[in-house]
Every structure is written in C-alpha cells, then in structure tokens.
Design a protein around this motif. Structure first.
Motif, PDB file in Angstrom:
ATOM      1  N   LEU A 182       0.604  -1.103   0.380  1.00  0.00           N
ATOM      2  CA  LEU A 182       0.497   0.035   0.294  1.00  0.00           C
ATOM      3  C   LEU A 182       0.666   1.073   0.267  1.00  0.00           C
ATOM      4  O   LEU A 182       0.700   2.373  -0.517  1.00  0.00           O
ATOM      5  CB  LEU A 182      -1.103  -0.154   0.830  1.00  0.00           C
ATOM      6  CG  LEU A 182      -1.797   1.159   2.092  1.00  0.00           C
ATOM      7  CD1 LEU A 182      -2.710   1.463   0.181  1.00  0.00           C
ATOM      8  CD2 LEU A 182      -2.760   1.274   3.117  1.00  0.00           C
ATOM      9  N   GLN A 183       2.198   0.869   1.383  1.00  0.00           N
ATOM     10  CA  GLN A 183       3.129   2.100   1.247  1.00  0.00           C
ATOM     11  C   GLN A 183       3.143   2.389  -0.644  1.00  0.00           C
ATOM     12  O   GLN A 183       3.668   3.887  -1.249  1.00  0.00           O
ATOM     13  CB  GLN A 183       3.798   2.178   1.864  1.00  0.00           C
ATOM     14  CG  GLN A 183       4.771   3.297   1.790  1.00  0.00           C
ATOM     15  CD  GLN A 183       5.577   3.059   3.336  1.00  0.00           C
ATOM     16  OE1 GLN A 183       4.815   2.431   4.073  1.00  0.00           O
ATOM     17  NE2 GLN A 183       6.929   3.699   3.079  1.00  0.00           N
ATOM     18  N   ALA A 184       3.897   1.473  -1.082  1.00  0.00           N
ATOM     19  CA  ALA A 184       4.462   1.654  -2.895  1.00  0.00           C
ATOM     20  C   ALA A 184       3.452   2.251  -3.617  1.00  0.00           C
ATOM     21  O   ALA A 184       3.398   3.401  -4.811  1.00  0.00           O
ATOM     22  CB  ALA A 184       4.712   0.776  -3.016  1.00  0.00           C
ATOM     23  N   PHE A 185       1.920   1.986  -3.719  1.00  0.00           N
ATOM     24  CA  PHE A 185       0.959   2.588  -4.259  1.00  0.00           C
ATOM     25  C   PHE A 185       0.692   3.387  -4.303  1.00  0.00           C
ATOM     26  O   PHE A 185       0.875   4.828  -5.269  1.00  0.00           O
ATOM     27  CB  PHE A 185      -0.508   1.616  -3.973  1.00  0.00           C
ATOM     28  CG  PHE A 185      -1.346   1.603  -4.904  1.00  0.00           C
ATOM     29  CD1 PHE A 185      -1.199   1.525  -5.655  1.00  0.00           C
ATOM     30  CD2 PHE A 185      -2.082   2.741  -4.523  1.00  0.00           C
ATOM     31  CE1 PHE A 185      -2.494   0.644  -6.661  1.00  0.00           C
ATOM     32  CE2 PHE A 185      -2.884   2.831  -5.913  1.00  0.00           C
ATOM     33  CZ  PHE A 185      -3.187   1.708  -6.949  1.00  0.00           C
ATOM     34  N   GLU A 186       0.713   4.332  -2.746  1.00  0.00           N
ATOM     35  CA  GLU A 186       0.568   5.828  -2.640  1.00  0.00           C
ATOM     36  C   GLU A 186       2.228   6.784  -3.011  1.00  0.00           C
ATOM     37  O   GLU A 186       1.698   8.048  -3.233  1.00  0.00           O
ATOM     38  CB  GLU A 186       0.770   6.004  -1.294  1.00  0.00           C
ATOM     39  CG  GLU A 186      -1.288   5.321  -0.397  1.00  0.00           C
ATOM     40  CD  GLU A 186      -1.406   5.270   0.909  1.00  0.00           C
ATOM     41  OE1 GLU A 186      -2.029   5.584   1.176  1.00  0.00           O
ATOM     42  OE2 GLU A 186      -0.115   4.817   1.812  1.00  0.00           O
ATOM     43  N   ALA A 187       3.009   5.897  -2.939  1.00  0.00           N
ATOM     44  CA  ALA A 187       4.447   6.076  -2.927  1.00  0.00           C
ATOM     45  C   ALA A 187       4.267   7.263  -4.794  1.00  0.00           C
ATOM     46  O   ALA A 187       5.097   7.929  -5.265  1.00  0.00           O
ATOM     47  CB  ALA A 187       5.358   5.828  -2.752  1.00  0.00           C
ATOM     48  N   ALA A 188       4.155   6.153  -5.368  1.00  0.00           N
ATOM     49  CA  ALA A 188       3.438   6.316  -6.511  1.00  0.00           C
ATOM     50  C   ALA A 188       2.891   7.250  -7.127  1.00  0.00           C
ATOM     51  O   ALA A 188       2.880   7.307  -8.573  1.00  0.00           O
ATOM     52  CB  ALA A 188       2.948   4.209  -7.637  1.00  0.00           C
ATOM     53  N   GLY A 189       2.148   7.492  -6.175  1.00  0.00           N
ATOM     54  CA  GLY A 189       1.200   8.889  -6.491  1.00  0.00           C
ATOM     55  C   GLY A 189      -0.153   7.633  -7.242  1.00  0.00           C
ATOM     56  O   GLY A 189      -1.536   8.905  -8.476  1.00  0.00           O
ATOM     57  N   MET A 190      -0.549   6.969  -6.979  1.00  0.00           N
ATOM     58  CA  MET A 190      -1.603   6.596  -8.306  1.00  0.00           C
ATOM     59  C   MET A 190      -2.568   6.372  -6.945  1.00  0.00           C
ATOM     60  O   MET A 190      -2.862   6.698  -5.466  1.00  0.00           O
ATOM     61  CB  MET A 190      -1.323   4.683  -8.183  1.00  0.00           C
ATOM     62  CG  MET A 190      -0.007   4.102  -8.658  1.00  0.00           C
ATOM     63  SD  MET A 190       0.754   2.925  -8.468  1.00  0.00           S
ATOM     64  CE  MET A 190      -0.553   1.937  -9.907  1.00  0.00           C
ATOM     65  N   ASP A 191      -3.896   5.925  -7.134  1.00  0.00           N
ATOM     66  CA  ASP A 191      -5.406   6.529  -6.899  1.00  0.00           C
ATOM     67  C   ASP A 191      -5.860   5.686  -6.427  1.00  0.00           C
ATOM     68  O   ASP A 191      -6.350   4.261  -6.935  1.00  0.00           O
ATOM     69  CB  ASP A 191      -6.176   6.894  -8.299  1.00  0.00           C
ATOM     70  CG  ASP A 191      -7.723   7.574  -7.278  1.00  0.00           C
ATOM     71  OD1 ASP A 191      -7.789   7.620  -6.199  1.00  0.00           O
ATOM     72  OD2 ASP A 191      -8.513   6.908  -8.391  1.00  0.00           O
ATOM     73  N   THR A 192      -5.925   5.398  -4.840  1.00  0.00           N
ATOM     74  CA  THR A 192      -5.894   4.816  -3.969  1.00  0.00           C
ATOM     75  C   THR A 192      -7.917   4.225  -3.821  1.00  0.00           C
ATOM     76  O   THR A 192      -8.343   3.803  -3.015  1.00  0.00           O
ATOM     77  CB  THR A 192      -6.109   5.082  -2.230  1.00  0.00           C
ATOM     78  OG1 THR A 192      -6.148   6.293  -2.227  1.00  0.00           O
ATOM     79  CG2 THR A 192      -4.232   4.937  -2.317  1.00  0.00           C
ATOM     80  N   ALA A 193      -8.493   5.125  -4.512  1.00  0.00           N
ATOM     81  CA  ALA A 193     -10.150   4.978  -4.839  1.00  0.00           C
ATOM     82  C   ALA A 193     -10.475   3.305  -4.711  1.00  0.00           C
ATOM     83  O   ALA A 193     -11.173   3.184  -4.965  1.00  0.00           O
ATOM     84  CB  ALA A 193     -10.331   6.047  -4.955  1.00  0.00           C
TER      85      ALA A 193
END
Length: 285
Positions: A182-193
């Motif tokens: 999850l941290q990597a996903f957020e760090a990549a600026g991807m949309d968590t919605a």
C-alpha cells in the motif's frame, strides 16, 4: 502472540523467555542451541527457513519437546498454526465479492509473497483460488518476494507497480507485506479510490487501525496471535508431560474487517484486547 504466550505461562507459573531472531536463520538456530545449553525443558520454534531448520530441530527434539509455530520443520512434535490455504481462500472470496460490487468485477492483483515458507505460499495460493472462484477472469499480474518485511515489500512492490500500473488489488502474506504494498502504491501517486488491500495476520495495531480508517485496507485473514500464544504454551505443557499430540493443531482464523473487528477485540484508546471466547467459537474445518 508472545504476549499471549507470556500470559499463559504466567497462569501456569512457567518461566518463559523469548529470543527474537528477526527472520535471521542463523540467529534462530543459535537460539535453539542456547536454550538447550541453559537446560530449557520445552521449546517453541518459529522456522525462518523450513528445510534449513530441520537438522537443528531433529537433533534438539532428542533432548526436549519442540513445538513448531506458524510453519513446519523436520523434528517438531506438533505444528500450531492456522490452515493457511483455507484462510487465504476465505479472504480471496471476500475480495472477489468486493471487486464485483465496487471494482466493476475487475481484479488485477499484486501478490506480495514469501516463497521461502510453504505456509506463506499456501496463503498466496489460497487467496488466488478464492478470488478466482468468484471472478474466474481475475489475474495475478505479478508475485513478488517481500521477505515478510515492510521495507523489502515497499521496494519490490514499487518495481512491480511500475510494470503493472493497472493493479487494483494488493494481497500481502502478512501485515508488513500488505502495508508495504500500500505504501508503494501511495508513493507512486496512484489513485487509492479504486484499490483494495488484503492483508494477512492482523497481528498488530497497524492492521487494526488501517481497517478502522476506512481506506483501501479493507480485510485481513486474522490469525489471532494472542489466542495462538495460549495454544502454543498448552501444547508445550502437554508435550512435556508426554501427551501424544496431533501433527497439526489448527488455530482459528477468519476474515476480519472494520465491521466485525469489535466481535473479536475490545478497543480502549490505542489498545485492542482480545475476546478469547469469540475466537474459540470460530469453526475449525
């Protein structure tokens, strides 16, 4: 889990000590030799590597009973753990139904796994089987080795997400793997919605808080370590007293979410107290 072990040991007036090898194989094997040298009467052992731990445990068990926790290795009298495949399958089914209702029936998965242990491989396999039983077209885009550690999970997940930017489900074989993904996903600026994160273990506050926050981390295959800790001490006492034990004592597990967390834990501020009666009632198949 160690808190559960300590509490149970205290109830029985047992001298209990812990040696945390922090997933270091040589440290874990040296700890066994150390406990034997101290005249320890029973050992609870968590294999870092099942195959490599076998010779040390096979030798140790000639002197004292050794109970395996989490994963099996040669020599252990019994294994106390959940049914990893089944627990993975249960959260896979949950994820499939969630994707059907919230992600347009699309499931493209990043599996943050741990190939070194049969049990963690079974978690990943169970998850894929459960997910595909609901969504046959679900795809495991990539499986990476997070080594069960958050920093490593962040690193390998970042590379995988660059290669597969369409990932909408992250599955982790433990809390750190899921939170690292999850941290990597957020760090990549991807949309968590439009992201679902599925964890495993829910052993610490980080998982429970993440579930309560209502973000992408929606479900975890709870392993109830406090309950397992009690089972481990009981198994060690039984083995010490010469009671014959089954090869596998199956501990309870169930998908845990923000909706049912309160059934199994009482929250008081930052602390979560286990409700053992509820854990004990879960069906073991």
């Amino acid at each position: 889990q160690t808190k559960g072990e300590q509490a149970r040991a205290d109830e029985h007036g047992i001298d209990f000590s812990i040696n945390d090898a922090n997933l270091d194989l040589q440290k874990s094997l040296a700890a066994v030799d150390d406990f034997l040298a101290k005249g320890t009467q029973a050992i609870i052992f968590t294999p870092v590597n099942e195959k490599a731990s076998g010779p040390t445990i096979t030798k140790a068990v000639q002197s004292v009973p050794v109970i395996c926790e989490g994963s099996p290795t040669d020599g252990c009298i019994t294994l106390v753990s959940i049914d990893d495949f089944k627990a993975g399958e249960q959260v896979g089914i949950w994820a499939g139904n969630y994707a059907k209702e919230n992600l347009g029936g699309k499931a493209i998965v990043l599996d943050v796994g741990l190939p070194a242990l049969t049990t963690t491989v079974a978690r990943s396999e169970g998850f894929a089987a459960g997910l595909k039983s609901v969504l046959p077209d679900a795809v495991i885009a990539q499986a990476v080795d997070g080594k069960g550690l958050k920093d490593e999970a962040v690193k390998v997940s970042a590379d995988a997400l660059t290669a597969h930017p369409d990932v909408n489900i992250i599955f982790g074989i433990n809390d750190d793997s899921a939170l690292g993904g999850l941290q990597a996903f957020e760090a990549a600026g991807m949309d968590t919605a439009n992201l679902l994160v599925v964890g495993f273990g829910c052993e610490g506050k980080a998982c429970k808080n993440a579930l309560m926050e209502g973000g992408p981390y929606k479900v975890s295959a709870a392993m109830f370590p406090e309950f397992q800790g009690r089972l481990l001490i009981d198994a060690a006492i039984a083995a010490f007293n010469g009671v014959e034990l089954p090869a596998h004592i199956v501990a309870p597990s169930t998908p845990i979410t923000a909706d049912n967390l309160a059934e199994f834990y009482t929250q008081d501020g930052d602390n979560f107290t286990p409700i053992f009666e509820a854990m004990a009632k879960l069906p073991i198949e």
